[in-house]
Design an enzyme around this catalytic site. Structure first.
Site, PDB file in Angstrom:
ATOM      1  N   SER A  21      11.029 -70.098  86.863  1.00 29.81           N
ATOM      2  CA  SER A  21      11.511 -70.054  88.250  1.00 29.81           C
ATOM      3  C   SER A  21      10.846 -71.090  89.162  1.00 29.81           C
ATOM      4  CB  SER A  21      11.352 -68.639  88.817  1.00 29.81           C
ATOM      5  OG  SER A  21      12.251 -67.777  88.160  1.00 29.81           O
ATOM      6  N   LYS A  70      11.925 -54.457  88.320  1.00 27.35           N
ATOM      7  CA  LYS A  70      13.245 -54.639  88.946  1.00 27.35           C
ATOM      8  C   LYS A  70      13.818 -53.344  89.535  1.00 27.35           C
ATOM      9  CE  LYS A  70      14.831 -58.688  86.415  1.00 27.35           C
ATOM     10  NZ  LYS A  70      15.898 -59.314  85.626  1.00 27.35           N
ATOM     11  N   ALA A 131      20.995 -51.775  75.879  1.00 28.02           N
ATOM     12  CA  ALA A 131      21.326 -50.849  76.970  1.00 28.02           C
ATOM     13  C   ALA A 131      20.154 -50.761  77.954  1.00 28.02           C
ATOM     14  CB  ALA A 131      21.654 -49.464  76.410  1.00 28.02           C
ATOM     15  N   LEU A 226      21.785 -63.655  75.970  1.00 24.44           N
ATOM     16  CA  LEU A 226      21.095 -63.819  77.256  1.00 24.44           C
ATOM     17  C   LEU A 226      19.697 -64.406  77.072  1.00 24.44           C
ATOM     18  CD1 LEU A 226      22.195 -60.672  79.278  1.00 24.44           C
ATOM     19  CD2 LEU A 226      23.428 -62.771  78.767  1.00 24.44           C
TER      20      LEU A 226
HETATM   21  P1  NAP Z   1      14.786 -53.942  78.769  1.00 29.88           P
HETATM   22  O1  NAP Z   1      15.275 -53.171  79.945  1.00 29.88           O
HETATM   23  O2  NAP Z   1      13.381 -53.787  78.339  1.00 29.88           O
HETATM   24  O3  NAP Z   1      15.774 -53.620  77.528  1.00 29.88           O
HETATM   25  C1  NAP Z   1      15.459 -54.078  76.246  1.00 29.88           C
HETATM   26  C2  NAP Z   1      16.622 -53.844  75.296  1.00 29.88           C
HETATM   27  O4  NAP Z   1      16.260 -54.400  74.026  1.00 29.88           O
HETATM   28  C3  NAP Z   1      16.930 -52.355  75.037  1.00 29.88           C
HETATM   29  O5  NAP Z   1      18.297 -52.202  74.772  1.00 29.88           O
HETATM   30  C4  NAP Z   1      16.087 -52.071  73.772  1.00 29.88           C
HETATM   31  O6  NAP Z   1      16.585 -51.001  72.984  1.00 29.88           O
HETATM   32  C5  NAP Z   1      16.293 -53.371  73.008  1.00 29.88           C
HETATM   33  N1  NAP Z   1      15.217 -53.576  72.056  1.00 29.88           N
HETATM   34  C6  NAP Z   1      13.928 -53.923  72.312  1.00 29.88           C
HETATM   35  N2  NAP Z   1      13.229 -54.024  71.168  1.00 29.88           N
HETATM   36  C7  NAP Z   1      14.090 -53.703  70.152  1.00 29.88           C
HETATM   37  C8  NAP Z   1      13.959 -53.633  68.740  1.00 29.88           C
HETATM   38  N3  NAP Z   1      12.800 -53.913  68.129  1.00 29.88           N
HETATM   39  N4  NAP Z   1      15.052 -53.302  68.016  1.00 29.88           N
HETATM   40  C9  NAP Z   1      16.228 -53.041  68.624  1.00 29.88           C
HETATM   41  N5  NAP Z   1      16.418 -53.085  69.947  1.00 29.88           N
HETATM   42  C10 NAP Z   1      15.352 -53.430  70.724  1.00 29.88           C
HETATM   43  O7  NAP Z   1      14.949 -55.509  79.018  1.00 29.88           O
HETATM   44  P2  NAP Z   1      16.020 -56.242  79.969  1.00 29.88           P
HETATM   45  O8  NAP Z   1      15.427 -56.432  81.313  1.00 29.88           O
HETATM   46  O9  NAP Z   1      17.345 -55.556  79.851  1.00 29.88           O
HETATM   47  O10 NAP Z   1      16.091 -57.699  79.289  1.00 29.88           O
HETATM   48  C11 NAP Z   1      16.612 -57.883  77.980  1.00 29.88           C
HETATM   49  C12 NAP Z   1      16.603 -59.374  77.653  1.00 29.88           C
HETATM   50  O11 NAP Z   1      17.593 -60.040  78.450  1.00 29.88           O
HETATM   51  C13 NAP Z   1      15.304 -60.109  78.020  1.00 29.88           C
HETATM   52  O12 NAP Z   1      14.359 -60.048  77.015  1.00 29.88           O
HETATM   53  C14 NAP Z   1      15.767 -61.521  78.243  1.00 29.88           C
HETATM   54  O13 NAP Z   1      15.721 -62.222  77.031  1.00 29.88           O
HETATM   55  C15 NAP Z   1      17.199 -61.367  78.657  1.00 29.88           C
HETATM   56  N6  NAP Z   1      17.377 -61.737  80.071  1.00 29.88           N
HETATM   57  C16 NAP Z   1      17.897 -62.938  80.346  1.00 29.88           C
HETATM   58  C17 NAP Z   1      18.096 -63.327  81.662  1.00 29.88           C
HETATM   59  C18 NAP Z   1      18.671 -64.668  81.946  1.00 29.88           C
HETATM   60  O14 NAP Z   1      18.670 -65.095  83.118  1.00 29.88           O
HETATM   61  N7  NAP Z   1      19.187 -65.350  80.961  1.00 29.88           N
HETATM   62  C19 NAP Z   1      17.770 -62.472  82.720  1.00 29.88           C
HETATM   63  C20 NAP Z   1      17.206 -61.246  82.408  1.00 29.88           C
HETATM   64  C21 NAP Z   1      17.020 -60.882  81.074  1.00 29.88           C
HETATM   65  P3  NAP Z   1      16.098 -49.477  73.264  1.00 29.88           P
HETATM   66  O15 NAP Z   1      16.919 -49.000  74.430  1.00 29.88           O
HETATM   67  O16 NAP Z   1      16.390 -48.777  72.004  1.00 29.88           O
HETATM   68  O17 NAP Z   1      14.624 -49.562  73.594  1.00 29.88           O
END
Ligand code: NAP
Length: 285
Positions: A21, A70, A131, A226
Site C-alpha cells: 500500500s 477489518k 468463506a 485473489l
Molecule cells: P480469512 O478471513 O482468514 O479467510 C481465509 C480462508 O482461507 C478461509 O476460507 C479458510 O478456510 C481458508 N483456509 C486457510 N487455510 C486453509 C487451509 N490450510 N486449507 C484450506 N482452507 C484454508 O482471510 P481473508 O481476509 O478472506 O483473505 C483471504 C485471501 O484473500 C488473503 O490471504 C489474500 O491472499 C487474498 N486477498 C486479496 C486481496 C487483494 O486485493 N487481491 C485483498 C484481500 C485479500 P476455513 O474457513 O476453513 O478456515
C-alpha cells in the site's frame, strides 16, 4: 518533500511489513502532486481502539485496515458506509467530524479489476473457494451483479453455509449452495468462473493449491485468484493447464487502493497514474 502541511494516511494491521500500500499511495501522491504521505502502522492485538483514538488525535486523514482488524474496527467508527455495513468488513477509514467513517473498497476494487480483465458475472455459474472475510464480499458482489448460481466450497463447511445464508438474506433470488472442498465432484460437469479467495498458494507456500484434482479444473473456464504473490499461483497454473483463462489479485489490490485514495483526496485518479502504479506493483511482485 514532507513539510508543515503534509497530510498523513496509513495502514493498520498486524503484520504489515509486506504491504504494497505505501507504494500505491506514495506513488499517487507524487504523480498527482498531492501533499500526502502514507505509512504502515503495526497495531498489536488489544491496541485497536487506542490506535483509532490516536489516529484521530494526530489528525490522520485516513487509514487502510488489514488483517486481522477489518471487522473488529467497526465498533470504533463514527459512521459506516451502507456497503461496508452489508459486507461486515471495512478496509478504508476516512476522516469525518468526530472520528472516522468506514468503507469497503475491496469489493468495488475487485469489480473494477474484473471489468478491466473482461470477466462477465451476470448469468455466470460461480465457484467460490473460501468463506473468510474477502470471500463474503466476493459472494455479495457476485449476487449483486446477478450471477446465475454461486457455489461456495470451503474447508469448514459451516462457514460456507453462513455466507450462503447471509447473502441469500440480501439476494433471495440467487441460487446458492455450500459444499466442503472434497464435495466438488458432486457438481455437474459444467463450466464455472472459479474465484480463489483462500490464503492457499501465497508466498512462500507457492507449491500449494486449494484443490489439485484434475476433474475440478475440468469445470473451470476462468480462474481468478485473489492471491497476487506469486504472480502465477499454482491454482492459476492448473486452470491454464486445463485450458482455462487465469488472473491474479494484483489488479484488485490496485483498485482497492485507487478507490481509497479517491475517498481521502476527493479526486479522480487519472488513467495514466493508475497505469504507472500498476507497472510499479508488477515490477515489485
Ligand atoms: P480469512 O478471513 O482468514 O479467510 C481465509 C480462508 O482461507 C478461509 O476460507 C479458510 O478456510 C481458508 N483456509 C486457510 N487455510 C486453509 C487451509 N490450510 N486449507 C484450506 N482452507 C484454508 O482471510 P481473508 O481476509 O478472506 O483473505 C483471504 C485471501 O484473500 C488473503 O490471504 C489474500 O491472499 C487474498 N486477498 C486479496 C486481496 C487483494 O486485493 N487481491 C485483498 C484481500 C485479500 P476455513 O474457513 O476453513 O478456515
Amino acid at each position: 518533500m514532507i513539510n508543515g502541511k503534509t497530510r498523513t494516511c496509513g495502514l493498520i494491521g498486524c503484520p504489515v511489513e509486506h504491504t504494497k500500500s505505501p507504494l500505491i499511495h506514495n506513488t499517487l501522491a507524487e504523480y498527482m502532486g498531492i501533499d500526502l504521505a502514507y505509512v504502515p502502522f503495526c497495531v498489536q492485538d488489544g491496541d485497536l481502539q487506542d490506535a483509532i483514538k490516536g489516529a484521530k488525535a494526530l489528525n490522520l486523514l485516513g487509514l487502510n485496515v488489514t488483517v486481522p482488524y477489518k471487522s473488529n474496527v467497526i465498533p470504533f467508527l463514527k459512521d459506516i458506509d451502507p456497503l461496508a455495513k452489508q459486507i461486515g468488513a471495512v478496509n478504508t477509514l476516512v476522516r469525518v467530524d468526530g472520528g472516522y467513517k468506514g468503507y469497503n473498497t475491496d469489493m468495488p476494487g475487485l469489480y473494477r479489476a474484473m471489468v478491466e480483465d473482461g470477466i462477465k458475472i451476470e448469468g455466470e455459474q460461480i465457484l467460490l473457494l473460501g468463506a473468510g472475510g474477502v470471500a463474503r464480499a466476493v459472494a455479495l458482489l457476485m449476487a449483486q451483479k446477478k450471477a446465475k448460481e454461486i457455489v461456495i466450497l470451503n474447508r469448514t463447511i459451516q462457514k460456507a453455509k453462513d455466507v450462503c445464508d447471509e447473502v441469500s438474506g440480501f439476494y433471495p433470488d440467487i441460487k446458492m449452495k455450500a459444499l466442503s472442498l472434497d464435495e466438488f465432484d458432486t457438481l455437474p460437469m459444467e463450466k464455472y468462473l472459479a474465484i480463489q479467495a483462500t490464503n492457499i498458494g501465497m508466498y512462500p507456500k507457492v507449491d500449494e493449491a486449494i484443490l489439485e484434482a484434475s476433474n475440478f479444473y475440468d469445470r473451470v473456464h476462468t480462474g481468478y485468484d485473489l492471491v497476487f504473490n506469486p504472480e502465477q499461483t499454482k491454482f492459476m497454473k492448473l486452470v491454464k493447464a486445463h485450458g482455462g483463462k487465469s488472473f491474479n489479485g494484483l489488479k484488485m489490490l490496485l483498485y482497492q487502493g485507487i478507490i481509497a485514495y479517491e475517498y481521502w483526496t476527493d479526486t479522480k485518479v487519472p488513467k495514466e497514474a493508475i497505469q504507472r502504479v500498476y507497472q510499479l506493483l508488477q515490477a515489485d511482485a
